[in-house]
Design an enzyme around this catalytic site. Structure first.
Site, PDB file in Angstrom:
ATOM      1  N   LYS A 199       0.869  -1.176   0.000  1.00 18.40           N
ATOM      2  CA  LYS A 199       0.000   0.000   0.000  1.00 18.40           C
ATOM      3  C   LYS A 199       0.910   1.232   0.000  1.00 18.40           C
ATOM      4  O   LYS A 199       1.966   1.227   0.659  1.00 18.40           O
ATOM      5  CB  LYS A 199      -0.851  -0.052   1.265  1.00 18.40           C
ATOM      6  CG  LYS A 199      -1.896   1.028   1.426  1.00 18.40           C
ATOM      7  CD  LYS A 199      -2.679   0.771   2.734  1.00 18.40           C
ATOM      8  CE  LYS A 199      -3.782   1.762   2.990  1.00 18.40           C
ATOM      9  NZ  LYS A 199      -4.548   1.424   4.211  1.00 18.40           N
ATOM     10  N   SER A 235      -9.488   1.356   3.358  1.00 19.92           N
ATOM     11  CA  SER A 235      -8.691   2.151   2.460  1.00 19.92           C
ATOM     12  C   SER A 235      -7.677   1.350   1.638  1.00 19.92           C
ATOM     13  O   SER A 235      -7.171   1.858   0.649  1.00 19.92           O
ATOM     14  CB  SER A 235      -7.925   3.210   3.274  1.00 19.92           C
ATOM     15  OG  SER A 235      -7.036   2.591   4.175  1.00 19.92           O
ATOM     16  N   SER A 288      -9.414  -1.130   7.433  1.00 13.08           N
ATOM     17  CA  SER A 288      -8.876  -0.888   6.093  1.00 13.08           C
ATOM     18  C   SER A 288      -8.199  -2.070   5.419  1.00 13.08           C
ATOM     19  O   SER A 288      -7.897  -2.001   4.230  1.00 13.08           O
ATOM     20  CB  SER A 288      -7.890   0.287   6.127  1.00 13.08           C
ATOM     21  OG  SER A 288      -8.601   1.504   6.187  1.00 13.08           O
TER      22      SER A 288
END
Lengths: 483, 493, 102
Positions: free
Chosen positions: B79, B154, B178
């Site tokens: 990420k 996310s 997330s």
């Protein structure tokens, strides 16, 4: 305004004597080129996290123990949030509640000889900000983050001080204690020991506090004295003229010798303190407290009376207590050669002025205590004269060379051999027959002139004590021989 | 053969590499091809390290397999909140568009040591604030199972990429769900480790007391292997636990009959989308049929999770993000007047709307006069939530909960209604508040064809046992359809 | 607690944020509306009595001990410092620069 009295409280920031910053392992050295002692942590890069310096917490606790504070087993760091270019994270990491130490006190001597106890409110740990420089040519502010993250303790007193002299005496006493504890180097010109002064006036006898002014960031004892005096006069004038005293933050202009309001409008500060989630609570174990307590040096009073017993005058002995390392150096040298007054004189006249010029801890000077002890012994044995010591000391200090060898190498070894001095005395008497005759005739004072000539001829190396005896004996003996 | 390489699970890929069934170069090449093929539709990656990955793979092929390395030549994605040198770390923000880190995250260092090949950085909601990946400054990511809906967030890029076959494993972060929620919405497995199990050093922060790094993969055991490479103490993160990690690789699947799961009424009795509801009911039937003990429990403090979470996370975020001021690095507005104006214009121009909204909320709850009523109160309620969580686990082996009450939703559904979107997070927030570990895994798909997930939550620092229970559930539940070779093309127009 | 526009604007000032057109322009209507709604929802916490509850600020367990006071590796440290400065947004010589602070 004779019926008003000043009430003064201090907030002192002392830079802790660590090798690295409070939350990262960047060096804390002063004077490095701008932005070289920085890393991701002290410049607030994304994702960087603080790591507490164990030494910093030991020093803070040690200061607290020496000042009689309560050392909290657990204390917390908070974030103090505000925007400023010298504050890379957008917050300062400081201790709000609870701080590492609470309470404590330090006494000062009053003019009548009595002592007054000044109470401390708290001691807490925090990190320093960077530095902003204003560049008029660029019309911009330049930011150097070398100092950002340097460990500080803030010592907050109760409002127990009532004059500029008390404030300055307290600061001097605190400074000397922290320096001797090696909690800080205390170099004020480098900002390592600075203070904010809170000051208000109130009717004598009242126990209520008046509206206060806060003078920020004073970094010399003299400025503290001047700023407090000025502020007392300024506030007195306001009271006299029935004008309101506003609570404000002040800056002391040391050139004009006056205080000036830093924030004209009452700018709302809201620091939004909250517990710093990136740091565990600060833990000071009972074992650590015990270890620190044992490591505390003797108190100032104890040290002075010990030195006085050794024959070092109290008035002068303070010199050994005001800067770090000096007393330890003295003790080491004394341990090697127990002539306290000679060792003290050598330190006072030669060693310490050079160390202080170089901002150097005497213990780290190449000319160590053993060598100074040797030098003292050579002097006592008449093998080194005051003049040679004066001439050669700077070199010994620089290079740390052995005093005995150096004196020999330079041909400055003292001449103590009676025959050698007698030979020189003969020369003197021979070239000054009239003066010799006058002495013989009873003009005692002329002897020192002759001794002077002898010293000059020996280039200062003749042992002066022996010299006068030998030349006197020579002149009188000659008389006896002649008659 | 080549087509199949991108479909291999992490464990399969590792075995094949060690047996030399194929080379690291072939594996990386296959994944890069899959990324090129799917990216136009997905937008899951913010950066792809083609040359570096191929170069590294070739070098590893030359030196030969090293079975002592947990992830030898295994490609993974990160990420875009992990700092690694040589590539920007954007956090999905305009603020950090060109930001080049000068140091690396502990997780990145450990992945390198374990032999992993870092092939791409994935898309996310800006600064990990969001649950749909719509709040990325670099455009939203699409859900590979249905391009018309969000992948969750996310860590939406991580989940979409893993489901679509871009990589067998990925690292995301989970502050309030997330990792777990996008895993559920994309039909893969996601593990949020206990707070302090994995170092946060070098991971761009959102909420410091809630953030935790963790893996996403297509199987439970793959998540275990990924965790094993990064878990454990780290002197660089003082909040990271000194407890030694457990063995997360040699797992022993738990017998279903030995398991008792607590089902909190407050979460199971929420209002569900019918497609989700029917899938969850089916999953509970499968559990019962396998002999798993299910126990409905009450955890009344969960009702406050959303308020507590958004106060605490926003408060921490508001000061974690104060460093983005345009002074030292990152975005600075082009035109500004004085210092204060430079701050305001740079922050307003560099930070997106949702991020600014949370900063505003966090600033407010910490400000004088409101601190006690909001921030302190929330921290007190947090303790009630955690105590309840730990107490429930005294009576059951794990807590079982849904991950989302609705399936992946069409783009733009909630972007103008932040409060509703926050409230949708109720299933995942309690775990971060309590600090425990949680495993999200697919339990079937609804009549709309979209995957549904459940999560198992366990005692702090018992990830091994959590994974072992996860293996049992994984076997019981239907596997999501394999889409690692499906064409993912956007409809024209 | 009812929160008005003033509170929202005060927070924006503290956080050094401007209201942009997305937030309803200078008046910040949309922002204030969302903000009021969200803060209003937080009042749900008033339902619980937490007067005897110790706040929990972090779930950290067995955290790391403080580090030793040992300086970083000199060369690597200097290299990192150089890199941080080089990558700075606006740098003049060895300094980060910002608009003049009065």
């Amino acid at each position: 305004m004779e019926n008003m009295e000043p009430v003064i409280g201090l907030e002192i920031h002392a830079q802790l004597k660590t090798k690295t910053k409070l939350f990262c392992s960047c060096p804390t050295e002063f004077g490095a080129p701008p932005n070289t002692n920085i890393c991701e942590i002290c410049t607030g890069q994304p994702g960087a996290l603080p790591r507490m310096n164990a030494r910093a917490l030991e020093l803070a606790a040690k200061a607290g123990l020496a000042l009689g504070s309560r050392v909290n087993e657990f204390s917390l760091f908070s974030r103090k949030n505000y925007f400023y270019p010298d504050l890379p994270n957008g917050f300062q990491t400081s201790q709000l509640d609870p701080p590492i130490c609470e309470g404590g006190s330090l006494a000062i001597a009053l003019e009548d000889g009595s002592r007054k106890t000044i109470r401390l409110n708290r001691i807490h740990l925090e990190d320093d900000a960077g530095k902003c420089l204003h560049d008029a040519r660029l019309g911009a502010t330049l930011v150097d983050l070398n100092r950002a993250g340097t460990p500080l303790i803030e010592i907050v007193t109760e409002p127990d001080l009532n004059s500029s002299k008390e404030a300055v005496d307290f600061l001097k006493s605190l400074h000397s204690l922290l320096v001797r504890l090696e909690v800080t180097d205390g170099r004020m010109e480098e900002g390592e020991f600075r203070c904010d002064v809170n000051i208000s006036l109130r009717p004598k006898g009242s126990d209520k506090l008046g509206v206060r002014g806060e003078i920020k960031n004073l970094n010399s004892f003299r400025f503290v004295g001047q700023a407090v005096e000025y502020e007392i006069r300024r506030q007195s004038a306001l009271y006299r003229d029935n004008l309101p005293v506003r609570q404000e933050t002040l800056h002391f202009d040391s050139v004009k010798g006056e205080t000036r309001s830093l924030r004209s409008k009452e700018e709302a500060h809201d620091y939004r303190y909250f517990p710093q989630p990136d740091l565990p609570p600060v833990y000071v174990s009972p074992e650590l407290v015990e270890r620190l307590r044992e490591s505390l040096p003797e108190s100032r009073e104890d040290a002075l009376s010990r030195l006085s017993a050794l024959g070092v005058y109290e008035g002068r002995a303070e010199l050994l207590l005001d800067r770090p390392g000096a007393l330890a150096y003295f003790d080491k040298a004394y341990g090697v050669y127990p002539d306290a007054s000679r060792i003290f004189s050598l330190m006072e006249e030669h060693l310490l002025p050079l160390c202080w010029r170089d901002s150097r801890d005497p213990l780290s000077a190449p000319f160590g205590p053993e060598k100074l002890a040797t030098l003292a012994r050579l002097m006592e044995e008449g093998l080194a004269g005051r003049r040679s010591v004066k001439e050669l000391f700077p070199e010994m200090y620089q290079t740390g060379s052995d005093p005995e060898a150096l004196l020999k190498a330079k041909g400055l070894e003292q001449i103590s051999d009676d025959e050698a001095i007698l030979a020189i005395a003969r020369e003197v008497v021979k070239s000054h027959p009239e003066e010799a005759a006058k002495y013989r005739a009873g003009q005692d004072k002329i002897l020192s002139f002759l001794v002077g000539k002898l010293m000059k001829l020996s280039r200062g190396r003749a042992d002066p004590k022996k010299a006068s005896g030998i030349i006197r004996d020579l002149i009188l003996h000659d008389e006896a021989e002649k008659s | 053969m080549d087509k199949a390489l991108c479909s291999l699970s992490l464990e399969e890929a590792r075995k094949g590499l060690l047996r030399r069934d194929f080379t690291a170069f072939e594996l990386v090449e296959s994944l890069l091809r899959r990324i090129r093929e799917t990216e136009p539709a997905l937008n899951a990656c913010l950066a792809v390290f083609e040359d570096e990955s191929l170069k590294q793979a070739r070098a590893m092929d030359e030196s030969g397999p090293d079975p002592s390395k947990a992830l030898w030549a295994v490609p993974v994605t990160l990420k875009d909140v992990y700092n690694l040198q040589g590539a920007p770390a954007t956090a999905g923000s305009r603020m950090l568009k060109d930001y080049l880190p000068s140091y690396e995250a502990t997780v990145v260092k450990r992945l390198r040591e374990a032999g992993a090949i870092l092939i791409a950085k994935t898309n996310l909601d800006e600064f990990a604030m969001g649950s749909s990946t719509e709040f990325s400054a670099y455009g939203p990511t699409r859900n590979p199972r249905n391009l018309a809906v969000v992948p969750g967030g996310s860590s939406g890029g991580a989940a979409a990429g893993v489901a679509a076959g871009q990589a067998p494993g990925a690292f995301g972060t989970d502050t309030g769900g997330s990792i777990r929620q996008p895993a559920a919405l994309c039909g893969c497995v996601g593990l949020k480790p206990s707070y302090g199990r994995v170092s946060r050093y070098g991971i761009i922060a959102y909420g410091s007391s809630l953030d935790q790094a963790g893996p996403l993969a297509r199987t439970v055991s793959d998540c275990g292997r990924l965790l094993s490479a990064v878990a454990g103490p780290d002197g660089l993160d003082s909040t990271c636990s000194r407890r030694p990690p457990e063995d997360y690789v040699n797992l022993k699947e738990k017998a279903p009959g030995s398991l008792t799961l607590a089902l909190p009424r407050e979460l199971w009795e929420a209002s569900f989308h019918p497609a989700v509801k029917e899938t969850l009911d089916g999953a509970l039937e499968l559990l019962k049929a396998a002999g798993v003990g299910l126990k409905t429990v009450s955890m009344p403090a969960l009702r406050y999770s959303v308020a507590v979470y958004y106060i605490l996370a926003a408060a921490e975020a508001s000061t974690n993000l104060a460093r983005y001021d345009g002074a030292r690095y990152g975005y600075r507005a082009e035109k500004y007047g004085d210092l204060s104006d430079m701050y305001k214009k740079s922050r307003t121009g560099g930070l997106g709307r949702e991020v600014r909204r949370r900063i505003l909320l966090g600033t407010f709850v910490l400000s004088s006069g409101y601190y006690d009523a909001y921030y302190k109160k929330a921290a007190q309620a947090r303790r009630l939530i955690r105590d309840e969580y730990l107490k429930t686990l005294e009576e059951a082996d794990f807590i079982l909960a849904p991950v989302s009450s609705i399936p992946a939703w069409p783009f733009g559904s909630f972007t103008e209604d932040p409060l509703t979107q926050y409230q949708l997070d109720i299933m995942t927030l309690p775990l971060n508040l309590a600090g425990g570990p949680g495993l999200s895994l697919p339990c079937g798909e609804g009549s709309d064809g979209l995957p549904v997930g459940v999560q198992l939550m366990g005692e702090p620092f018992k990830e091994r046992s959590l994974l072992e229970a996860g293996l049992a559930l994984e076997r019981m539940f239907p596997k999501p359809p394999d889409i690692t070779r499906s064409p993912l093309t956007l409809p024209r127009g | 607690m009812t929160v008005d526009k003033k509170a929202a604007l005060a927070a924006a000032e503290l956080a050094r944020l401007e209201l942009s057109p997305e937030e309803g322009g200078e008046l910040g209507e949309k922002l204030v509306e969302d903000f009021t709604k969200i803060v209003g929802y937080m009042d749900i916490l008033n339902e619980i009595d937490t007067s005897l509850v110790e706040p929990l600020y972090s779930p950290m367990t067995d955290p790391e001990e403080p580090r030793k006071d040992v300086p970083r590796d000199e060369e690597a440290g200097a290299e990192k410092a150089r890199s941080i400065l080089e990558k700075g947004t606006r740098v003049s010589g060895h300094f980060f620069t910002v608009p003049r602070v009065v």
